[in-house]
Design a protein around this motif. Structure first.
Motif, PDB file in Angstrom:
ATOM      1  N   ILE A 453       0.607  -1.112  -0.183  1.00 35.09           N
ATOM      2  CA  ILE A 453      -0.119   0.147  -0.272  1.00 35.09           C
ATOM      3  C   ILE A 453       0.801   1.379   0.125  1.00 35.09           C
ATOM      4  CG2 ILE A 453      -1.633   1.314   1.450  1.00 35.09           C
ATOM      5  CD1 ILE A 453      -2.860  -1.243   2.293  1.00 35.09           C
ATOM      6  N   GLU A 454       1.817   1.386   0.865  1.00 30.92           N
ATOM      7  CA  GLU A 454       2.751   2.472   1.034  1.00 30.92           C
ATOM      8  C   GLU A 454       3.550   2.569  -0.457  1.00 30.92           C
ATOM      9  OE1 GLU A 454       4.900   1.899   4.444  1.00 30.92           O
ATOM     10  OE2 GLU A 454       3.161   2.620   5.815  1.00 30.92           O
ATOM     11  N   GLU A 455       4.257   1.554  -0.810  1.00 29.82           N
ATOM     12  CA  GLU A 455       4.943   1.515  -2.190  1.00 29.82           C
ATOM     13  C   GLU A 455       4.285   2.031  -3.223  1.00 29.82           C
ATOM     14  OE1 GLU A 455       7.402  -1.364  -4.889  1.00 29.82           O
ATOM     15  OE2 GLU A 455       6.543  -2.105  -3.010  1.00 29.82           O
ATOM     16  N   LYS A 456       3.182   1.632  -3.450  1.00 27.23           N
ATOM     17  CA  LYS A 456       2.371   2.058  -4.647  1.00 27.23           C
ATOM     18  C   LYS A 456       1.143   3.295  -4.425  1.00 27.23           C
ATOM     19  CE  LYS A 456       3.065  -2.521  -6.796  1.00 27.23           C
ATOM     20  NZ  LYS A 456       2.467  -3.477  -7.641  1.00 27.23           N
ATOM     21  N   ASP A 457       1.206   3.647  -3.006  1.00 27.91           N
ATOM     22  CA  ASP A 457       0.337   4.649  -2.901  1.00 27.91           C
ATOM     23  C   ASP A 457      -1.041   4.381  -2.936  1.00 27.91           C
ATOM     24  OD1 ASP A 457      -0.581   7.058  -2.066  1.00 27.91           O
ATOM     25  OD2 ASP A 457      -0.340   8.144  -3.945  1.00 27.91           O
ATOM     26  N   LEU A 458      -1.600   3.422  -2.421  1.00 30.96           N
ATOM     27  CA  LEU A 458      -2.778   2.601  -2.746  1.00 30.96           C
ATOM     28  C   LEU A 458      -3.968   2.886  -1.728  1.00 30.96           C
ATOM     29  CD1 LEU A 458      -1.450  -0.956  -4.103  1.00 30.96           C
ATOM     30  CD2 LEU A 458      -2.330   1.250  -5.484  1.00 30.96           C
ATOM     31  N   VAL A 459      -3.648   3.947  -0.750  1.00 29.13           N
ATOM     32  CA  VAL A 459      -4.788   4.217   0.042  1.00 29.13           C
ATOM     33  C   VAL A 459      -5.721   4.678  -0.259  1.00 29.13           C
ATOM     34  CG1 VAL A 459      -5.031   5.622   2.315  1.00 29.13           C
ATOM     35  CG2 VAL A 459      -2.976   4.374   2.027  1.00 29.13           C
ATOM     36  N   GLN A 460      -7.144   4.377  -0.055  1.00 33.26           N
ATOM     37  CA  GLN A 460      -8.318   4.711  -0.463  1.00 33.26           C
ATOM     38  C   GLN A 460      -8.354   6.220  -0.289  1.00 33.26           C
ATOM     39  OE1 GLN A 460     -12.363   2.296  -1.124  1.00 33.26           O
ATOM     40  NE2 GLN A 460     -12.188   3.076   0.920  1.00 33.26           N
ATOM     41  N   ILE A 461      -8.870   6.933  -1.114  1.00 40.35           N
ATOM     42  CA  ILE A 461      -9.196   8.381  -1.084  1.00 40.35           C
ATOM     43  C   ILE A 461     -10.856   8.506  -0.327  1.00 40.35           C
ATOM     44  CG2 ILE A 461      -9.858  10.269  -2.167  1.00 40.35           C
ATOM     45  CD1 ILE A 461      -7.907   9.548  -4.400  1.00 40.35           C
ATOM     46  N   ALA A 462     -10.649   8.903   0.860  1.00 48.38           N
ATOM     47  CA  ALA A 462     -12.011   8.769   1.661  1.00 48.38           C
ATOM     48  C   ALA A 462     -12.354  10.211   2.127  1.00 48.38           C
ATOM     49  CB  ALA A 462     -11.715   8.020   2.997  1.00 48.38           C
ATOM     50  N   ASP A 463     -11.932  11.137   1.458  1.00 44.93           N
ATOM     51  CA  ASP A 463     -12.029  12.531   1.593  1.00 44.93           C
ATOM     52  C   ASP A 463     -13.172  12.940   0.711  1.00 44.93           C
ATOM     53  OD1 ASP A 463     -12.183  15.389   2.137  1.00 44.93           O
ATOM     54  OD2 ASP A 463     -10.115  15.629   1.496  1.00 44.93           O
ATOM     55  N   PRO A 464     -14.555  13.402   1.372  1.00 48.75           N
ATOM     56  CA  PRO A 464     -15.551  13.763   0.489  1.00 48.75           C
ATOM     57  C   PRO A 464     -15.228  15.015  -0.353  1.00 48.75           C
ATOM     58  CG  PRO A 464     -16.239  13.470   2.615  1.00 48.75           C
ATOM     59  CD  PRO A 464     -14.911  13.320   2.796  1.00 48.75           C
ATOM     60  N   ALA A 465     -14.483  15.965  -0.051  1.00 47.51           N
ATOM     61  CA  ALA A 465     -14.243  17.244  -0.775  1.00 47.51           C
ATOM     62  C   ALA A 465     -13.158  16.785  -2.136  1.00 47.51           C
ATOM     63  CB  ALA A 465     -13.565  18.293   0.225  1.00 47.51           C
ATOM     64  N   ALA A 466     -12.343  15.749  -1.748  1.00 48.34           N
ATOM     65  CA  ALA A 466     -11.453  15.487  -2.778  1.00 48.34           C
ATOM     66  C   ALA A 466     -12.123  14.964  -3.976  1.00 48.34           C
ATOM     67  CB  ALA A 466     -10.379  14.483  -2.051  1.00 48.34           C
ATOM     68  N   ILE A 467     -13.070  13.835  -3.377  1.00 50.41           N
ATOM     69  CA  ILE A 467     -13.936  12.913  -4.236  1.00 50.41           C
ATOM     70  C   ILE A 467     -14.831  14.275  -5.277  1.00 50.41           C
ATOM     71  CG2 ILE A 467     -15.613  11.336  -4.687  1.00 50.41           C
ATOM     72  CD1 ILE A 467     -14.678   9.893  -2.312  1.00 50.41           C
ATOM     73  N   GLU A 468     -15.438  15.075  -4.470  1.00 49.60           N
ATOM     74  CA  GLU A 468     -16.254  16.021  -5.027  1.00 49.60           C
ATOM     75  C   GLU A 468     -15.569  16.899  -5.991  1.00 49.60           C
ATOM     76  OE1 GLU A 468     -20.083  17.418  -5.165  1.00 49.60           O
ATOM     77  OE2 GLU A 468     -19.585  16.380  -3.424  1.00 49.60           O
ATOM     78  N   ALA A 469     -14.604  17.232  -5.985  1.00 47.31           N
ATOM     79  CA  ALA A 469     -13.488  18.042  -6.875  1.00 47.31           C
ATOM     80  C   ALA A 469     -13.421  17.103  -7.995  1.00 47.31           C
ATOM     81  CB  ALA A 469     -12.320  18.325  -6.151  1.00 47.31           C
ATOM     82  N   MET A 470     -13.125  15.813  -7.805  1.00 48.77           N
ATOM     83  CA  MET A 470     -12.880  14.879  -9.052  1.00 48.77           C
ATOM     84  C   MET A 470     -14.166  14.850  -9.814  1.00 48.77           C
ATOM     85  SD  MET A 470     -10.330  11.978  -7.795  1.00 48.77           S
ATOM     86  CE  MET A 470     -10.712  11.768  -6.210  1.00 48.77           C
ATOM     87  N   VAL A 471     -15.286  14.691  -9.163  1.00 54.58           N
ATOM     88  CA  VAL A 471     -16.654  14.506  -9.867  1.00 54.58           C
ATOM     89  C   VAL A 471     -16.897  15.895 -10.707  1.00 54.58           C
ATOM     90  CG1 VAL A 471     -19.267  14.330  -9.498  1.00 54.58           C
ATOM     91  CG2 VAL A 471     -17.667  13.080  -8.074  1.00 54.58           C
ATOM     92  N   ASP A 472     -16.781  17.032 -10.221  1.00 51.50           N
ATOM     93  CA  ASP A 472     -16.985  18.070 -10.800  1.00 51.50           C
ATOM     94  C   ASP A 472     -16.088  18.365 -12.008  1.00 51.50           C
ATOM     95  OD1 ASP A 472     -18.623  18.966  -9.031  1.00 51.50           O
ATOM     96  OD2 ASP A 472     -17.043  20.207  -7.804  1.00 51.50           O
ATOM     97  N   LYS A 473     -14.614  17.735 -12.006  1.00 51.68           N
ATOM     98  CA  LYS A 473     -13.762  17.989 -13.156  1.00 51.68           C
ATOM     99  C   LYS A 473     -14.228  16.960 -14.270  1.00 51.68           C
ATOM    100  CE  LYS A 473      -9.042  17.806 -14.561  1.00 51.68           C
ATOM    101  NZ  LYS A 473      -9.219  16.934 -15.887  1.00 51.68           N
ATOM    102  N   VAL A 474     -14.828  15.829 -13.620  1.00 50.75           N
ATOM    103  CA  VAL A 474     -15.242  14.621 -14.791  1.00 50.75           C
ATOM    104  C   VAL A 474     -16.312  15.180 -15.508  1.00 50.75           C
ATOM    105  CG1 VAL A 474     -16.215  12.361 -14.898  1.00 50.75           C
ATOM    106  CG2 VAL A 474     -14.111  12.830 -13.753  1.00 50.75           C
ATOM    107  N   ILE A 475     -17.367  15.802 -14.815  1.00 51.26           N
ATOM    108  CA  ILE A 475     -18.541  16.332 -15.386  1.00 51.26           C
ATOM    109  C   ILE A 475     -18.323  17.326 -16.485  1.00 51.26           C
ATOM    110  CG2 ILE A 475     -20.574  17.586 -14.741  1.00 51.26           C
ATOM    111  CD1 ILE A 475     -20.780  16.096 -12.484  1.00 51.26           C
ATOM    112  N   ALA A 476     -17.384  18.273 -15.950  1.00 51.91           N
ATOM    113  CA  ALA A 476     -16.899  19.340 -17.047  1.00 51.91           C
ATOM    114  C   ALA A 476     -16.311  19.025 -18.038  1.00 51.91           C
ATOM    115  CB  ALA A 476     -15.990  20.472 -16.051  1.00 51.91           C
ATOM    116  N   ASP A 477     -15.457  17.835 -18.219  1.00 52.52           N
ATOM    117  CA  ASP A 477     -14.830  17.294 -19.373  1.00 52.52           C
ATOM    118  C   ASP A 477     -15.851  16.455 -20.134  1.00 52.52           C
ATOM    119  OD1 ASP A 477     -12.747  18.559 -18.220  1.00 52.52           O
ATOM    120  OD2 ASP A 477     -11.889  16.524 -17.771  1.00 52.52           O
TER     121      ASP A 477
END
Length: 520
Positions: A453-477
C-alpha cells in the motif's frame, strides 16, 4: 485341429521401417465391412435419434423426469517410475516404436517377472491419500484374454486381494454448477501392467503393434457407483488427477494416456433400488468430454425409457465421438467376461509391514484440500472474518491456484497477510478492487499488505471534498454525456463513476463517489 483353430485368425508379420520395428497384423479389407460409425448408427433405434438430439443436456433435470443416473468410474493411472513394472526397460512417451522392449515385456517363453518396488510404494501412497485400508498381504493374478497388443496372452493384475480398498474422495463442486460437498467411495486400488498399443493404418488393411507401453505399471482405481451427474464424475476425475500429481506418482496427462477414465452409466426410475442396465463409455480425452459424454448417455437412456424402448439399453461398451457429441456402440457384452483369474505363479505375495506404511505416510506431502483447510484456520487465528476469508480463498485464490497448477503453500501468500488484506478492505483503507491487485502481488512476490500500500500509494481516497472535486472535473470534461444524463439517460452514472475511478487510479471510495454523483 491346430489348423482349424488358426483358420481365420489375423496373421502376424514383423516389418522393419526407418521409424523402428513394428509388429503388423494384417486385416481383411474394409470394403467387406461397414465402418464403425455406420454399424454403430445402425444399432440405434430408428425413432430415437431426433429426440436424443433435443435432449443432450437433460442430465441435470433427470430427477424431475422421474429418473436418476448411477455412475461409477474405473480410472487407470500410469505411474512415473523409471522402469516398467516387471522388467528393467524404461518407458518414455513418444519414443521410437518398439525401442524400449525386452524378452520379458514381449512375453517370450522362459522369462520371469521381477516386481519394481516403486510400484508398491506408489500404490501405498495413493491408497493412503484416498483414505483406503491398506492390505498387509496382497497378491498378483493372471487375467487371461487375447488381444494383439498383449503379447503374453494374459495381464498381470490383482483380483480378489487388491493392495488397497474401502476408501473415499471428498470434494466440493464448483459454485457455478450448484456447489455443495460430495463424498465418493473408492471400492479398490490395485496394481497391474499396461498393454501395448495398436496403430491402425489409414487404409484399414492392417494394424501395427507398438509394445513400448507393454509392462508399464498402472494403478486402477475403481469407484463406488456414487455419482449422479456428468459434472460430479468430471470433478471426481479432476480430483484424482490433482492427487496423483501432488503425490508425484504420475503426471496425470490424459492426452498421453497417463490417466484414462472408463465410465459406467445406468439410469433407473427414482425410488427403484435395483440398478438399470450398465453401459460402459470409453474414448474420453478430457474431463469436459467426460461430462458431455455422460450427460448425453443419460439423456439417451432416459429417452429410450420414455419411448417405451428400455429393452434397447443393453450391456455394451460405447465410444464417445467428440465431433458428433454422441456415443456409438463399440462392442456388445453377452455377460460378465470370464478372465479365468488365477494366482500369478512367478511372483510372490506382496507383504507389507506397519513400519513400511508409516514411513511412506510420513514422507507424503499434505494434500491440497488439507493444505487449504489449514491455511483457512490460520487466517482465522489472525482475526480475519470467517465469511470474508472463505470468499477470498474459494474464489480469487482458488482460481489462481488452478490456473497456475500450484498448491496454496507453494505461493508466497501467508495467512497473516490475507487477514491483514481483509481488515484493510473492511476498515476502508483500500477498496475491494485494489485489494485484488494487492492479493496477486502477495501471491506472486510476497511482502506485506502495508508495504505494498505504501510503496504504490494505494490508500483509498475517503475525503468527500477530494472526491467532489474529481466529480466536478469529470462532469465538466464530458458535457455531452451530462446533457444525456439530465435528459433521463440515468445509466450514464456508471460512465461518470468509471471516469472518476480512472482519474483516481481506483482509489476513490465507491460509496462516497456514488453519493457525490447523486448530488451533482
Amino acid at each position: 485341429m491346430a489348423l482349424t483353430l488358426l483358420r481365420g485368425m489375423r496373421t502376424p508379420v514383423s516389418l522393419r521401417s526407418n521409424t523402428g520395428l513394428f509388429f503388423n497384423v494384417l486385416r481383411p479389407r474394409l470394403s467387406h465391412f461397414t465402418t464403425r460409425a455406420e454399424s454403430a448408427q445402425a444399432t440405434e433405434p430408428k425413432a430415437v435419434p431426433k429426440s436424443i438430439q433435443l435432449a443432450t443436456k437433460e442430465a441435470a433435470e433427470q430427477k424431475t423426469q422421474g429418473f436418476e443416473a448411477i455412475i461409477g468410474i474405473e480410472t487407470h493411472v500410469q505411474l512415473s517410475t523409471v522402469t516398467k513394472a516387471f522388467c528393467s526397460c524404461p518407458y518414455d512417451y513418444g519414443s521410437q516404436p518398439n525401442s524400449t522392449i525386452c524378452p520379458t515385456c514381449m512375453g517370450h517363453p522362459g522369462t520371469l517377472p521381477v516386481l519394481n518396488e516403486k510400484v508398491v510404494e506408489c500404490a501405498v501412497k495413493l491408497g493412503l491419500a484416498l483414505n483406503c485400508e491398506i492390505s498387509m498381504t496382497s497378491k498378483f493374478d493372471r487375467k487371461q484374454y487375447f488381444y494383439p497388443d498383449l503379447p503374453k496372452g494374459y495381464q498381470i493384475s490383482q483380483f480378489d486381494i487388491p493392495i488397497a480398498k474401502k476408501g473415499y474422495v471428498d470434494l466440493d463442486l464448483p459454485v457455478e454448477f450448484g456447489g455443495g460437498h460430495r463424498k465418493f467411495g473408492i471400492t479398490r486400488v490395485h496394481m497391474e501392467e499396461d498393454a501395448g498399443k495398436l496403430l491402425h493404418s489409414e487404409s484399414g488393411s492392417y494394424s501395427q503393434v507398438d509394445l513400448n507401453r507393454a509392462g508399464v505399471p498402472l494403478l486402477e482405481i475403481v469407484s463406488e457407483p456414487d455419482m449422479r451427474t456428468g459434472i460430479e464424475a468430471a470433478e471426481y476425475g479432476a480430483e484424482l488427477q490433482r492427487i496423483v500429481r501432488y503425490l508425484g506418482v504420475s503426471n496425470g496427462n490424459m492426452q498421453e494416456g497417463s490417466l484414462r477414465c472408463d465410465v459406467n452409466v445406468s439410469v433407473r426410475p427414482v425410488g427403484q433400488s435395483e440398478f438399470g442396465t450398465k453401459v460402459e463409455i470409453k474414448n474420453m480425452n478430457s474431463f469436459s468430454e467426460i461430462n458431455r459424454a455422460i450427460d448425453y448417455e443419460i439423456s439417451r437412456q432416459i429417452m429410450l425409457h420414455k419411448e417405451g424402448q428400455a429393452d434397447q439399453i443393453v450391456q455394451e461398451t460405447r465410444l464417445w465421438d467428440e465431433s458428433s457429441q454422441k456415443t456409438f456402440t463399440m462392442r456388445k457384452k453377452e455377460g460378465l467376461a470370464d478372465y479365468r483369474y488365477f494366482p500369478e505363479p512367478d511372483l510372490p505375495e506382496v507383504v507389507l509391514t506397519t513400519d513400511y506404511i508409516d514411513e511412506i505416510s510420513k514422507s507424503m506431502p499434505e494434500l491440497p484440500e488439507a493444505s487449504v483447510a489449514h491455511f483457512f484456520d490460520s487466517t482465522l487465528e489472525h482475526g480475519a472474518d470467517a465469511k470474508l476469508a472463505c470468499n477470498w480463498i474459494m474464489s480469487d485464490i482458488a482460481a489462481y491456484l488452478k490456473n497456475e497448477k500450484l498448491s496454496i503453500h507453494e505461493t508466497k501468500l501467508t495467512p497473516l497477510e490475507l487477514s491483514e488484506l481483509i481488515a484493510s478492505i473492511k476498515n476502508g483503507t483500500i477498496s475491494g478492487k485494489i485489494g485484488k491487485e494487492i492479493l496477486f502481488e502477495l501471491i506472486a512476490k510476497g511482502g506485506t499488505v502495508k508495504g505494498v500500500i505504501e510503496e504504490k500509494d494505494l490508500v483509498q481516497i475517503a475525503d468527500p471534498a477530494a472526491i467532489e472535486a474529481m466529480v466536478d472535473k469529470v462532469i465538466a470534461d464530458n458535457p455531452k454525456q451530462l446533457e444525456q444524463y439530465r435528459a433521463g439517460k440515468t445509466k450514464l452514472q456508471g460512465f461518470f463513476a468509471g471516469q472518476v475511478m480512472k482519474t483516481s487510479k481506483g482509489k476513490a471510495n465507491p460509496v462516497l463517489l456514488n453519493k457525490s454523483l447523486e448530488r451533482s
